[in-house]
Motif scaffolding. Structure first.
Motif, short mmCIF file in Angstrom:
data_model
loop_
_atom_site.label_atom_id
_atom_site.label_comp_id
_atom_site.label_asym_id
_atom_site.label_seq_id
_atom_site.Cartn_x
_atom_site.Cartn_y
_atom_site.Cartn_z
N UNK A 457 1.00 -1.04 -0.01
CA UNK A 457 -0.06 -0.02 0.25
C UNK A 457 0.80 1.30 0.15
N UNK A 458 0.70 2.02 -1.01
CA UNK A 458 1.60 3.25 -1.15
C UNK A 458 0.79 4.38 -0.75
N UNK A 459 1.19 5.28 0.13
CA UNK A 459 0.46 6.42 0.71
C UNK A 459 1.19 7.56 -0.28
N UNK A 478 4.91 -6.56 -8.99
CA UNK A 478 4.08 -7.44 -9.62
C UNK A 478 3.84 -8.85 -9.03
N UNK A 479 4.73 -9.32 -8.13
CA UNK A 479 4.52 -10.41 -7.69
C UNK A 479 3.52 -10.32 -6.51
N UNK A 480 3.15 -9.25 -5.82
CA UNK A 480 2.05 -9.08 -5.00
C UNK A 480 0.74 -9.57 -5.19
N UNK A 481 0.14 -10.07 -4.36
CA UNK A 481 -1.44 -10.24 -4.56
C UNK A 481 -2.08 -9.12 -4.65
N UNK A 482 -1.60 -8.01 -3.85
CA UNK A 482 -2.57 -6.75 -3.92
C UNK A 482 -1.72 -5.65 -3.92
N UNK A 483 -1.73 -4.62 -4.80
CA UNK A 483 -1.04 -3.38 -4.62
C UNK A 483 -2.00 -2.35 -4.90
N UNK A 484 -1.82 -1.32 -3.63
CA UNK A 484 -2.74 -0.15 -3.73
C UNK A 484 -2.10 1.03 -3.98
N UNK A 485 -2.22 2.09 -4.64
CA UNK A 485 -1.61 3.59 -4.91
C UNK A 485 -2.60 4.43 -4.59
N UNK A 496 2.60 -1.33 -12.83
CA UNK A 496 3.40 -2.56 -12.39
C UNK A 496 2.37 -3.26 -11.08
N UNK A 497 1.09 -3.51 -11.71
CA UNK A 497 0.24 -3.97 -10.59
C UNK A 497 0.26 -5.51 -10.11
N UNK A 498 -0.08 -5.44 -9.02
CA UNK A 498 -0.03 -7.15 -8.26
C UNK A 498 -1.11 -7.93 -9.00
N UNK A 499 -1.32 -8.84 -8.67
CA UNK A 499 -2.51 -9.60 -9.17
C UNK A 499 -3.92 -9.13 -9.17
N UNK A 500 -3.95 -8.00 -7.98
CA UNK A 500 -4.99 -7.50 -7.87
C UNK A 500 -4.42 -6.12 -7.47
N UNK A 501 -5.09 -4.99 -8.05
CA UNK A 501 -4.53 -3.81 -8.04
C UNK A 501 -5.73 -2.53 -7.78
N UNK A 502 -5.45 -1.37 -7.06
CA UNK A 502 -6.17 -0.33 -7.05
C UNK A 502 -5.42 0.82 -7.01
N UNK A 503 -5.83 1.74 -7.77
CA UNK A 503 -5.62 3.20 -7.79
C UNK A 503 -6.58 4.05 -7.05
N UNK A 504 -6.34 4.84 -5.87
CA UNK A 504 -7.31 5.60 -5.31
C UNK A 504 -7.00 7.25 -5.50
N UNK A 505 -7.68 7.75 -5.95
CA UNK A 505 -7.40 9.36 -6.09
C UNK A 505 -7.80 10.22 -5.14
N UNK A 506 -6.53 11.02 -4.69
CA UNK A 506 -6.77 11.86 -3.24
C UNK A 506 -6.72 13.27 -3.97
N UNK A 507 -7.11 13.97 -3.02
CA UNK A 507 -6.90 15.45 -2.88
C UNK A 507 -5.46 15.82 -2.92
N UNK A 508 -5.27 16.90 -3.47
CA UNK A 508 -3.90 17.56 -3.45
C UNK A 508 -3.88 18.78 -2.41
#
Length: 767
Positions: A457-459, A478-485, A496-508
């Motif tokens: 998980x990347x904050x 890419x080998x992770x089961x889940x990547x979250x950015x 370079x997503x894991x097997x499952x991956x999320x991109x979560x949009x945040x405020x600046x």
């Protein structure tokens, strides 16, 4: 590719023209003019760029050129829609440049990766949080997850993040500090008991001399030029040690000065500018101390002194063994390793000795070497010999990069938490967090590569682009089961997503953060331990974006439920988060009340008050021999070809991994980023000419070939045997195991390389 020597001063009309260009490119001109007027102002927002502090002056404009780029880049009117992701597969996006990816605009909706179509598609926030909770709670143990933090994250987001992760049960906190100033915190913590700089902005108003090591403020923290300009104008000497000749350390035209802008004037900044070899700063300082020690011993014969013997006796320990180490260091090694003559080193020592109050500043030109900790101890030792710590106008000043990288550490983003923090968390939240040391950034990649860590998980940040050994880092992710950015814009890591991956949009930083109908403020800490509020003021199209604190709270609520706090209630009013910070983090008592003061509040620094929180309650000298060589014999034995030492660096149109454009104005380069800067004599010795294409291969000694191809040779004012090239393009040359002693920080400023004519050259015309 264009090469044209830049003859103007840093700043000036060039900066104004660049600011105007990026304002127009944002396609949000009117709003961004208003945004810039609120940048770094009370009741405005903190610049999302560097961590340089604010001078106590009432100025209408408190932004620099690169700050303006950061604001315009974030506050663009362009939005990435689901239609964009429907049009482009991840494989197709990988072929695009880093500039292209971010230039498409702000992320606007949560996205989930579909491995069957190789595309991202829309997902609801609730389903995204549920997916994260499902993966985290399915792990065999909490240490199978990695929780990365970028220095952009606010104090409020970082505090909630560390609380969530520690309640979850791990200290796996790889963060951007691991890649930059880890050596500064480690060395200063050892020597002084505080891992932060000891100076304030006011100290620059009283110093007699500023010694700058391994920095390019004109590009990396341009607001520092205003401080240096003022110091020079009132008579302070500036002595710069930097391998490349950089315009921002030579001359500066203040865009807010009528005399400079109308009459074409400029201030000469560095009274002396030395260009040591890469990795040679420690040797240069050792030479200064060696000269000053000789003078001190001669002075003692006349009942005089050069060093402050009273301070040394009362406040320090270890000076005798250090000075023995200095005496034993031969001059031929000092000269060879530093690349400076004894006369040059004597000139620097003369200026230092003459000054009554000295500030030493440094950045990643010092911290990204194998012997970075030893180098920072050398800088600290020099200051201690002259009592230049803990008095007005003097001290040690590591200049941080991202605007809250220091604050994130203060909030507890640290894989090695101290006992005080853990006990405070236990007292405040009634659970005992793990004391087991977690993973730093390098160890996180290694764990993902082995399959030990399964969730990332990347904050914020752009982990894949920022890390060394690019191909290995991509494989690990890419080998992770889940990547979250969690991100404001699309970047290389998302591809370079894991097997499952999320991109979560945040405020600046520039966005208005509305929670329960009320505009919220967040806080940041600059390089000078000043904490101040930041609040977006201009309305923007935020669509489905959420604030970083709200995203962290959503993940925590889904994973842990209402324990140890009611996460969602905290998001309704960030004052509640700050109340918890006040109860948990030393120095933040009455945080909400103190934020009301203009400019925020100072956390204080025990070492600046000559209170030493070290093992013996003294400021400690630490003794290290100089490295035997910057490139060790084990690497030299790998080739019979000529070896260069390469540093990776930013262009002027860049902040960290964010590429704003293709102009490196102060270096006179534009149009291409795949370039390598060499001394003209080295170019000739290689049988090359400027504009030729070359391949660059790193020397490390394992079975991995680390090579970048078709880089254009550029002649530059850099010492023979040294080379420079942009990152992240040359991050593939840095082995994951090539890191600093005690720190795991990648040695991105001392990479052993060989250069050869390109095997398959692509033709390019040099203008």
């Amino acid at each position: 590719m264009s090469v044209k020597k830049y003859t103007a001063a840093a700043g000036g009309w060039g900066s104004l023209a660049s600011t105007a260009k990026h304002l127009l490119h944002s396609e949000n001109l009117a709003k961004n003019v208003r945004n810039l007027l609120k940048t770094n102002q009370d009741h405005g927002f903190d610049c999302p760029g560097c961590a340089w502090g604010e001078e106590d002056k009432n100025e209408r404009f408190r932004f620099c050129e690169n700050g303006a780029k950061a604001v315009n880049w974030e506050a663009t009117s362009r939005r990435l829609t689901p239609e964009f992701f429907a049009d482009y597969s991840v494989a197709a996006l990988r072929k695009q440049s880093d500039y292209y990816l971010e230039d498409q605009g702000r992320l606007s909706e949560p996205m989930v990766y579909n491995a069957e179509t190789d595309k991202y598609q829309v997902i609801s926030w609730d389903k995204a949080f549920a997916l994260i909770a499902q993966h985290l709670n399915a792990l065999e143990n909490p240490n199978q997850a990695e929780f990365y933090t970028s220095g952009r994250a606010s104090n409020e987001a970082a505090f909630l993040y560390q609380l969530f992760v520690r309640k979850f049960g791990t200290n796996n906190f790889p963060d951007c500090s691991n890649m930059c100033h880890e050596a500064s915190g480690y060395a200063l913590g050892q020597a002084l008991g505080v891992g932060k700089g000891t100076v304030t902005m006011e100290d620059f108003e009283h110093t007699d001399a500023i010694f700058i090591f391994g920095q390019n403020p004109g590009t990396n923290h341009p607001r520092m030029l205003h401080t240096l300009n003022h110091a020079t104008q009132r008579g302070a000497s500036i002595v710069s040690f930097n391998t490349l000749k950089e315009r921002g350390l030579q001359r500066f035209a203040n865009p807010q000065s009528a005399a400079h802008m109308v009459l074409g004037g400029a201030t000469k900044l560095s009274s002396q500018y030395f260009t040591p070899n890469l990795g040679g700063d420690m040797a240069a300082v050792r030479g200064m101390v060696k000269i000053l020690l000789d003078r001190h011993e001669q002075a003692l014969l006349n009942n005089e002194q050069v060093f402050d013997v009273d301070f040394i006796a009362e406040h320090t320990s270890g000076s005798d063994s250090y000075l023995v180490q200095v005496k034993q260091t031969p001059w031929d090694l000092i000269v060879q390793q530093s690349g400076l003559s004894k006369e040059q080193i004597r000139t620097a020592a003369d200026i230092y000795q003459k000054a009554k109050r000295v500030i030493i500043t440094w950045a990643m030109g010092v911290t990204q070497h194998k012997h970075s900790v030893a180098t920072i101890h050398e800088l600290t030792n020099l200051q201690l010999l002259f009592a230049n710590v803990g008095k007005q106008g003097a001290g040690l000043c590591p200049v941080r990069g991202h605007s809250n990288v220091q604050g994130d550490r203060t909030m507890g983003i640290n894989e090695k938490p101290n006992k005080v923090l853990l006990e405070s968390i236990e007292k405040t939240f009634n659970f005992r967090p793990s004391a087991q040391i977690g993973h730093n950034a390098v160890q996180a990649v290694e764990a993902m590569l082995r399959g030990d860590s399964k969730v990332f998980i990347g904050l914020g940040g752009n982990f894949v682009a920022a890390m060394p050994d690019t191909e290995i880092t991509r494989q690990a992710m890419s080998q992770c089961d889940l990547t979250v950015n969690i991100a404001t814009k699309l970047n290389r890591t998302h591809l370079y997503p894991g097997k499952s991956a999320l991109i979560l949009p945040c405020l600046g930083r520039t966005d208005i953060d509305l929670q329960a109908g009320k505009s919220q403020k967040i806080t940041v800490e600059d390089s000078f331990s000043m904490v101040h509020a930041s609040q977006g003021v201009v309305e923007s199209d935020t669509r489905q974006m959420r604030s970083e604190p709200a995203i962290v709270a959503g993940m925590a609520q889904a994973t842990l439920g209402n324990t140890p706090v009611n996460w969602l209630d905290l998001i309704n009013d960030y004052d509640l988060i700050r109340d918890l910070i006040s109860a948990t983090i030393p120095g933040f008592t009455d945080m909400n009340k103190r934020l009301a003061s203009p400019g925020g509040f100072y956390l204080g620094n025990a070492a600046a008050q000559r209170r030493w929180n070290s093992s013996d309650n003294k400021a400690q000298f630490h003794s290290f021999p100089l490295p035997e060589a910057i490139v060790p014999e084990s690497q030299r034995a790998l080739t019979k070809n000529r070896i260069f030492v390469l540093q990776t660096l930013r262009s002027h149109d860049q902040y960290n991994t964010t590429i704003y454009g293709f102009s490196d104005r102060y270096r006179g380069l534009s149009g291409d980023r795949n370039i390598v800067m060499l001394n003209d004599e080295d170019i000739s010795a290689l049988g090359l000419s400027c504009g030729d294409k070359v391949d660059i291969e790193a020397l490390w000694g394992d079975d991995v070939i680390r090579k970048v191809t078709n880089f254009t040779v550029i002649g530059y004012d850099i010492p023979c045997g040294n080379a420079a090239a942009y990152y992240p393009e040359t991050n593939p040359l840095v082995a994951l195991g090539n890191y600093g002693d005690f720190t795991f920080t990648p040695n991105s400023k001392s990479i052993a390389i060989v250069i050869s004519a390109a095997e398959n050259p692509e033709q390019q015309r040099i203008i």
